[in-house]
Write a protein that holds these residues in place. Sequence first.
Motif, PDB file in Angstrom:
ATOM      1  N   SER A  49      67.988  17.932 -22.921  1.00 16.45           N
ATOM      2  CA  SER A  49      68.373  18.981 -23.847  1.00 16.45           C
ATOM      3  C   SER A  49      70.180  18.990 -23.227  1.00 16.45           C
ATOM      4  O   SER A  49      71.102  19.533 -24.030  1.00 16.45           O
ATOM      5  CB  SER A  49      67.994  20.172 -23.262  1.00 16.45           C
ATOM      6  OG  SER A  49      68.393  20.797 -21.717  1.00 16.45           O
ATOM      7  N   LYS A  50      70.682  18.506 -22.161  1.00 23.86           N
ATOM      8  CA  LYS A  50      71.962  18.578 -21.976  1.00 23.86           C
ATOM      9  C   LYS A  50      72.680  17.201 -22.580  1.00 23.86           C
ATOM     10  O   LYS A  50      73.866  16.640 -22.161  1.00 23.86           O
ATOM     11  CB  LYS A  50      72.115  18.513 -20.208  1.00 23.86           C
ATOM     12  CG  LYS A  50      71.732  19.818 -19.752  1.00 23.86           C
ATOM     13  CD  LYS A  50      71.679  19.772 -18.102  1.00 23.86           C
ATOM     14  CE  LYS A  50      71.502  21.110 -17.593  1.00 23.86           C
ATOM     15  NZ  LYS A  50      71.562  20.969 -15.917  1.00 23.86           N
ATOM     16  N   GLY A  51      71.876  16.214 -23.136  1.00 24.98           N
ATOM     17  CA  GLY A  51      72.376  15.147 -23.621  1.00 24.98           C
ATOM     18  C   GLY A  51      72.387  13.891 -22.786  1.00 24.98           C
ATOM     19  O   GLY A  51      73.349  13.005 -22.575  1.00 24.98           O
ATOM     20  N   VAL A  52      71.481  13.890 -21.827  1.00 25.74           N
ATOM     21  CA  VAL A  52      71.372  12.808 -20.608  1.00 25.74           C
ATOM     22  C   VAL A  52      70.108  11.937 -20.765  1.00 25.74           C
ATOM     23  O   VAL A  52      69.023  12.618 -20.936  1.00 25.74           O
ATOM     24  CB  VAL A  52      71.464  13.320 -19.346  1.00 25.74           C
ATOM     25  CG1 VAL A  52      71.128  12.190 -18.316  1.00 25.74           C
ATOM     26  CG2 VAL A  52      72.768  14.069 -19.077  1.00 25.74           C
ATOM     27  N   VAL A  53      70.172  10.740 -21.101  1.00 28.60           N
ATOM     28  CA  VAL A  53      68.884  10.076 -21.068  1.00 28.60           C
ATOM     29  C   VAL A  53      68.772   9.259 -20.036  1.00 28.60           C
ATOM     30  O   VAL A  53      69.595   8.855 -19.306  1.00 28.60           O
ATOM     31  CB  VAL A  53      69.029   8.631 -22.408  1.00 28.60           C
ATOM     32  CG1 VAL A  53      67.802   7.798 -22.183  1.00 28.60           C
ATOM     33  CG2 VAL A  53      69.482   9.313 -23.601  1.00 28.60           C
ATOM     34  N   VAL A  54      67.220   9.488 -19.418  1.00 30.12           N
ATOM     35  CA  VAL A  54      67.127   9.235 -18.275  1.00 30.12           C
ATOM     36  C   VAL A  54      66.274   7.925 -18.315  1.00 30.12           C
ATOM     37  O   VAL A  54      65.084   7.842 -18.697  1.00 30.12           O
ATOM     38  CB  VAL A  54      66.219  10.297 -17.319  1.00 30.12           C
ATOM     39  CG1 VAL A  54      66.002   9.633 -15.892  1.00 30.12           C
ATOM     40  CG2 VAL A  54      67.210  11.573 -17.482  1.00 30.12           C
ATOM     41  N   ALA A  55      66.213   6.989 -17.262  1.00 27.94           N
ATOM     42  CA  ALA A  55      65.464   5.699 -17.152  1.00 27.94           C
ATOM     43  C   ALA A  55      65.338   5.258 -15.921  1.00 27.94           C
ATOM     44  O   ALA A  55      66.228   5.687 -14.995  1.00 27.94           O
ATOM     45  CB  ALA A  55      65.941   4.632 -18.159  1.00 27.94           C
ATOM     46  N   ALA A  56      64.308   4.541 -15.432  1.00 27.65           N
ATOM     47  CA  ALA A  56      64.130   4.307 -14.051  1.00 27.65           C
ATOM     48  C   ALA A  56      63.962   2.762 -13.819  1.00 27.65           C
ATOM     49  O   ALA A  56      62.946   2.421 -14.703  1.00 27.65           O
ATOM     50  CB  ALA A  56      62.957   5.049 -13.218  1.00 27.65           C
ATOM     51  N   ILE A  57      64.458   2.172 -12.818  1.00 31.69           N
ATOM     52  CA  ILE A  57      64.328   0.675 -12.899  1.00 31.69           C
ATOM     53  C   ILE A  57      63.935   0.303 -11.613  1.00 31.69           C
ATOM     54  O   ILE A  57      64.751   0.701 -10.647  1.00 31.69           O
ATOM     55  CB  ILE A  57      65.613   0.028 -13.251  1.00 31.69           C
ATOM     56  CG1 ILE A  57      66.212   0.312 -14.741  1.00 31.69           C
ATOM     57  CG2 ILE A  57      65.362  -1.666 -13.136  1.00 31.69           C
ATOM     58  CD1 ILE A  57      67.311   0.199 -14.976  1.00 31.69           C
ATOM     59  N   GLN A  58      62.561  -0.243 -11.399  1.00 32.59           N
ATOM     60  CA  GLN A  58      62.139  -0.961 -10.291  1.00 32.59           C
ATOM     61  C   GLN A  58      63.039  -2.134  -9.890  1.00 32.59           C
ATOM     62  O   GLN A  58      63.165  -2.993 -10.632  1.00 32.59           O
ATOM     63  CB  GLN A  58      60.663  -1.304 -10.513  1.00 32.59           C
ATOM     64  CG  GLN A  58      60.140  -2.183  -9.291  1.00 32.59           C
ATOM     65  CD  GLN A  58      59.973  -1.482  -7.964  1.00 32.59           C
ATOM     66  OE1 GLN A  58      59.892  -0.210  -7.935  1.00 32.59           O
ATOM     67  NE2 GLN A  58      59.736  -2.352  -6.926  1.00 32.59           N
ATOM     68  N   ALA A  59      63.623  -2.147  -8.705  1.00 36.42           N
ATOM     69  CA  ALA A  59      64.602  -2.967  -8.092  1.00 36.42           C
ATOM     70  C   ALA A  59      64.218  -3.807  -6.898  1.00 36.42           C
ATOM     71  O   ALA A  59      65.072  -4.042  -6.068  1.00 36.42           O
ATOM     72  CB  ALA A  59      66.158  -2.254  -8.073  1.00 36.42           C
ATOM     73  N   ALA A  60      62.898  -4.026  -6.918  1.00 38.32           N
ATOM     74  CA  ALA A  60      62.280  -4.789  -5.682  1.00 38.32           C
ATOM     75  C   ALA A  60      61.107  -5.431  -6.244  1.00 38.32           C
ATOM     76  O   ALA A  60      60.284  -4.840  -7.213  1.00 38.32           O
ATOM     77  CB  ALA A  60      61.932  -3.793  -4.520  1.00 38.32           C
ATOM     78  N   MET A  61      60.930  -6.445  -5.380  1.00 40.71           N
ATOM     79  CA  MET A  61      59.670  -7.369  -5.907  1.00 40.71           C
ATOM     80  C   MET A  61      58.483  -6.317  -5.713  1.00 40.71           C
ATOM     81  O   MET A  61      58.368  -5.841  -4.697  1.00 40.71           O
ATOM     82  CB  MET A  61      59.550  -8.439  -5.184  1.00 40.71           C
ATOM     83  CG  MET A  61      60.462  -9.599  -5.545  1.00 40.71           C
ATOM     84  SD  MET A  61      60.130 -10.180  -7.037  1.00 40.71           S
ATOM     85  CE  MET A  61      58.686 -11.143  -6.937  1.00 40.71           C
ATOM     86  N   VAL A  62      57.462  -6.614  -6.689  1.00 38.42           N
ATOM     87  CA  VAL A  62      56.349  -5.687  -6.388  1.00 38.42           C
ATOM     88  C   VAL A  62      55.269  -6.288  -7.351  1.00 38.42           C
ATOM     89  O   VAL A  62      55.468  -7.088  -8.160  1.00 38.42           O
ATOM     90  CB  VAL A  62      56.492  -4.264  -7.015  1.00 38.42           C
ATOM     91  CG1 VAL A  62      56.638  -4.393  -8.244  1.00 38.42           C
ATOM     92  CG2 VAL A  62      55.353  -3.200  -6.866  1.00 38.42           C
ATOM     93  N   ASP A  63      53.784  -6.038  -7.000  1.00 35.65           N
ATOM     94  CA  ASP A  63      52.724  -7.036  -7.335  1.00 35.65           C
ATOM     95  C   ASP A  63      52.812  -6.491  -8.711  1.00 35.65           C
ATOM     96  O   ASP A  63      52.617  -5.232  -8.939  1.00 35.65           O
ATOM     97  CB  ASP A  63      51.826  -6.539  -6.466  1.00 35.65           C
ATOM     98  CG  ASP A  63      50.230  -7.219  -7.103  1.00 35.65           C
ATOM     99  OD1 ASP A  63      49.957  -8.430  -7.043  1.00 35.65           O
ATOM    100  OD2 ASP A  63      49.534  -6.435  -7.469  1.00 35.65           O
TER     101      ASP A  63
END
Length: 132
Positions: A49-63
Amino acid sequence: PLPDMGALLDLSPEQVQGKSILLCFFDMEQRPSRRCVDNLAKQAQALKSKGVVVAAIQAAMVDDEAWKTWTAERGDQLPLARIERDIEKAKSAWGVQSLPWLVLTDENHSVVAEGFAVDELNARIEDRAGGI
């Protein structure tokens, strides 16, 4: 400006056009990272609602199975992606120095803040809005 996100996230130009972007680079195996992503997921609608798109990125090796389970538990609260190849090279390109690592852009997708704590987010968003 932000590096090309196409290899990391499936966000259409329409989703981000004229909006700020908040990226959270994280490691799902670290408690502070999980807490940060969960906190952002809870705030995602308010940020939108404040004009911000949020995304999260896994930045380590994972199964692969652990990743599928973890993302399924979070549903579609916010876009989740992961770096699958050349993790250190990708983190370097994005300027990631530790995890979790937040990157905030303005509406033109130029970085205005990075490496700040999630509890500083509202102040950073206000600074971004005030500077435009």
